[in-house]
Design a protein around this motif. Structure first.
Motif, mmCIF file in Angstrom:
data_model
loop_
_atom_site.group_PDB
_atom_site.id
_atom_site.type_symbol
_atom_site.label_atom_id
_atom_site.label_comp_id
_atom_site.label_asym_id
_atom_site.label_seq_id
_atom_site.Cartn_x
_atom_site.Cartn_y
_atom_site.Cartn_z
ATOM 1 N N GLU A 59 28.327 31.861 35.227
ATOM 2 C CA GLU A 59 28.107 31.380 36.633
ATOM 3 C C GLU A 59 29.193 30.229 37.073
ATOM 4 O O GLU A 59 29.170 29.876 38.380
ATOM 5 C CB GLU A 59 26.713 31.010 36.773
ATOM 6 N N ASN A 60 29.597 29.481 36.158
ATOM 7 C CA ASN A 60 30.645 28.365 36.638
ATOM 8 C C ASN A 60 32.209 28.622 36.276
ATOM 9 O O ASN A 60 32.952 27.815 36.596
ATOM 10 C CB ASN A 60 30.428 27.097 35.810
ATOM 11 N N LEU A 61 32.459 30.032 35.794
ATOM 12 C CA LEU A 61 33.721 30.514 35.806
ATOM 13 C C LEU A 61 34.429 30.093 36.872
ATOM 14 O O LEU A 61 34.121 30.790 38.025
ATOM 15 C CB LEU A 61 33.945 31.955 35.061
ATOM 16 N N GLU A 62 35.942 29.471 37.039
ATOM 17 C CA GLU A 62 36.666 29.515 38.135
ATOM 18 C C GLU A 62 38.112 30.223 37.760
ATOM 19 O O GLU A 62 38.732 30.569 38.948
ATOM 20 C CB GLU A 62 36.977 27.842 38.359
ATOM 21 N N HIS A 63 38.456 30.305 36.585
ATOM 22 C CA HIS A 63 39.949 30.830 36.412
ATOM 23 C C HIS A 63 39.725 31.967 35.365
ATOM 24 O O HIS A 63 39.152 31.680 34.116
ATOM 25 C CB HIS A 63 40.870 29.848 35.960
ATOM 26 N N LEU A 64 40.211 33.267 35.660
ATOM 27 C CA LEU A 64 40.104 33.959 34.344
ATOM 28 C C LEU A 64 41.528 34.812 34.400
ATOM 29 O O LEU A 64 42.162 35.175 35.501
ATOM 30 C CB LEU A 64 39.186 35.201 34.912
ATOM 31 N N TYR A 65 42.340 34.710 33.204
ATOM 32 C CA TYR A 65 43.587 35.164 32.958
ATOM 33 C C TYR A 65 43.305 36.488 32.060
ATOM 34 O O TYR A 65 42.959 36.482 30.867
ATOM 35 C CB TYR A 65 44.405 34.298 32.180
ATOM 36 N N LEU A 66 43.829 37.667 32.661
ATOM 37 C CA LEU A 66 43.785 38.751 31.983
ATOM 38 C C LEU A 66 45.109 39.657 31.865
ATOM 39 O O LEU A 66 45.155 41.016 31.714
ATOM 40 C CB LEU A 66 42.655 40.062 32.375
ATOM 41 N N ASN A 67 46.330 39.196 32.129
ATOM 42 C CA ASN A 67 47.446 39.567 32.270
ATOM 43 C C ASN A 67 47.808 40.403 30.889
ATOM 44 O O ASN A 67 47.617 39.719 29.751
ATOM 45 C CB ASN A 67 48.500 38.428 32.696
ATOM 46 N N ASP A 68 48.575 41.312 30.985
ATOM 47 C CA ASP A 68 49.241 41.958 30.051
ATOM 48 C C ASP A 68 48.429 42.480 29.138
ATOM 49 O O ASP A 68 48.262 42.194 27.716
ATOM 50 C CB ASP A 68 50.212 41.018 29.112
ATOM 51 N N CYS A 69 47.096 43.102 29.481
ATOM 52 C CA CYS A 69 46.126 43.761 28.768
ATOM 53 C C CYS A 69 46.261 45.315 29.118
ATOM 54 O O CYS A 69 45.550 45.683 29.953
ATOM 55 C CB CYS A 69 44.687 43.323 28.956
ATOM 56 N N PRO A 70 47.234 46.048 28.647
ATOM 57 C CA PRO A 70 47.515 47.408 29.154
ATOM 58 C C PRO A 70 46.283 48.343 28.968
ATOM 59 O O PRO A 70 46.496 49.459 29.580
ATOM 60 C CB PRO A 70 48.758 47.500 28.347
ATOM 61 N N LYS A 71 45.550 48.087 27.971
ATOM 62 C CA LYS A 71 44.466 49.345 27.969
ATOM 63 C C LYS A 71 43.181 48.736 28.770
ATOM 64 O O LYS A 71 42.119 49.605 28.651
ATOM 65 C CB LYS A 71 43.967 49.343 26.276
ATOM 66 N N LEU A 72 43.229 47.635 29.265
ATOM 67 C CA LEU A 72 42.012 47.280 30.425
ATOM 68 C C LEU A 72 42.339 48.059 31.715
ATOM 69 O O LEU A 72 43.160 47.970 32.661
ATOM 70 C CB LEU A 72 42.066 45.881 30.611
ATOM 71 N N ASN A 73 41.549 49.155 32.078
ATOM 72 C CA ASN A 73 41.557 50.106 32.799
ATOM 73 C C ASN A 73 40.367 49.630 34.288
ATOM 74 O O ASN A 73 40.595 50.190 35.183
ATOM 75 C CB ASN A 73 41.019 51.382 32.841
ATOM 76 N N ASN A 74 39.304 48.799 33.787
ATOM 77 C CA ASN A 74 38.506 48.502 35.008
ATOM 78 C C ASN A 74 37.999 47.302 34.774
ATOM 79 O O ASN A 74 37.870 46.761 33.496
ATOM 80 C CB ASN A 74 37.383 49.686 34.758
ATOM 81 N N LEU A 75 37.481 46.647 35.789
ATOM 82 C CA LEU A 75 36.576 45.297 35.682
ATOM 83 C C LEU A 75 35.019 46.034 35.909
ATOM 84 O O LEU A 75 34.907 47.114 36.669
ATOM 85 C CB LEU A 75 36.985 44.608 36.916
ATOM 86 N N PRO A 76 34.086 45.216 35.387
ATOM 87 C CA PRO A 76 32.800 45.655 35.563
ATOM 88 C C PRO A 76 32.148 45.803 36.902
ATOM 89 O O PRO A 76 32.647 45.034 37.934
ATOM 90 C CB PRO A 76 31.858 44.681 34.655
ATOM 91 N N ASP A 77 31.160 46.732 37.119
ATOM 92 C CA ASP A 77 30.677 46.827 38.633
ATOM 93 C C ASP A 77 29.994 45.663 38.948
ATOM 94 O O ASP A 77 30.089 45.284 40.440
ATOM 95 C CB ASP A 77 29.499 48.082 38.557
#
Length: 260
Positions: A59-77
């Motif tokens: 709930e306190n997350l401000e910054h999320l880095y997921l660059n260059d993760c080629p197998k990541l196709n979706n974010l959760p609903d």
């Protein structure tokens, strides 16, 4: 690859950096339990395939880095439950569409979604009403929807190279005219996009443009309409035809623009 459960007891733990974890297939189970976490770096995790719905617990997350993760196709609903998220970087992923809940990220300021096959129409629909979103990074596309005109909060636009199109033979792509439908752009950055070989002819529509960054591109000349931008004060980079001559031009008045 996993992390000890005891990390959840560290009440002042605000940042975890796990980038370049090449064998990481899923986010360690303890991470969503770290309530104090503000920044999570998972870029360059080549095997990461999904983000668990339990991420909503951050709930306190401000910054999320997921660059260059080629197998990541979706974010959760339920991704929109990250109510304090300010910046999200998901470039070079397989993501094409954002979840419906993305519209709920009212504190989001920075979005780098330079995913090569992203559905631009869907993207616009999901972000057009985010009140604080002012920075957008996207990849070069052959077409952009006219709905870009709804992105009224965007002030900084970055356009990166599209390697998928490059591999398909599109070595050079002019920046699409529809990009100038984004009405309030103040900064345009195409640095290191050597696929870009021309600026939009209608760039003069960006009456609020202040900074233009064009270093390391295939752009050879400025469109005539650039002279119509009264507030343009800085150009950084080099033109392709003068590849050895870098420049940083500070413009104090329109007369200097006309000397180009």
């Amino acid at each position: 690859l996993d992390l000890p459960e005891g990390l959840a007891e560290l009440q002042n733990l605000e940042k975890i950096l796990m980038f370049y974890s090449y064998k990481l297939e899923k986010i360690p189970a303890v991470i969503p339990k770290i309530k104090s976490l503000k920044s999570l770096h998972l870029s360059h995790c080549q095997e990461l395939q999904f983000i668990p719905e339990s991420i909503e617990q951050l709930e306190n997350l401000e910054h999320l880095y997921l660059n260059d993760c080629p197998k990541l196709n979706n974010l959760p609903d339920n991704f929109g439950k990250l109510k304090n998220l300010k910046s999200l970087f998901i470039g070079n992923t397989g993501i094409q569409k954002l979840p419906e809940s993305f519209k709920e990220l009212e504190k989001l300021e920075y979005l780098a979604i330079d995913a090569e096959n992203v559905d631009m129409t869907d993207l616009v629909e999901k972000i057009k009403d985010l009140p604080k979103l002012h920075y957008l990074k996207i990849s070069a596309q052959l077409e952009y929807p006219e709905a870009l005109s709804f992105l009224t909060s965007i002030k900084t636009l970055l356009v990166s190279q599209n390697y998928d199109l490059w591999r398909k033979g599109y070595k050079h792509i002019p920046l699409h005219e529809n990009l100038t439908l984004i009405p309030n752009i103040e900064v345009l950055d195409v640095v290191n996009n050597n696929q870009a070989n021309a600026l939009p002819k209608s760039i003069g529509n960006w009456k609020k443009l202040k900074t233009l960054r064009v270093g390391a591109t295939a752009i050879k000349e400025f469109p005539d309409s650039l002279q119509n931008i009264e507030g343009l004060s800085e150009i950084e980079g080099n033109l392709a035809q003068n590849g050895n001559d870098t420049f940083g031009i500070k413009l104090e008045e329109k007369a200097k623009v006309q000397k180009w």
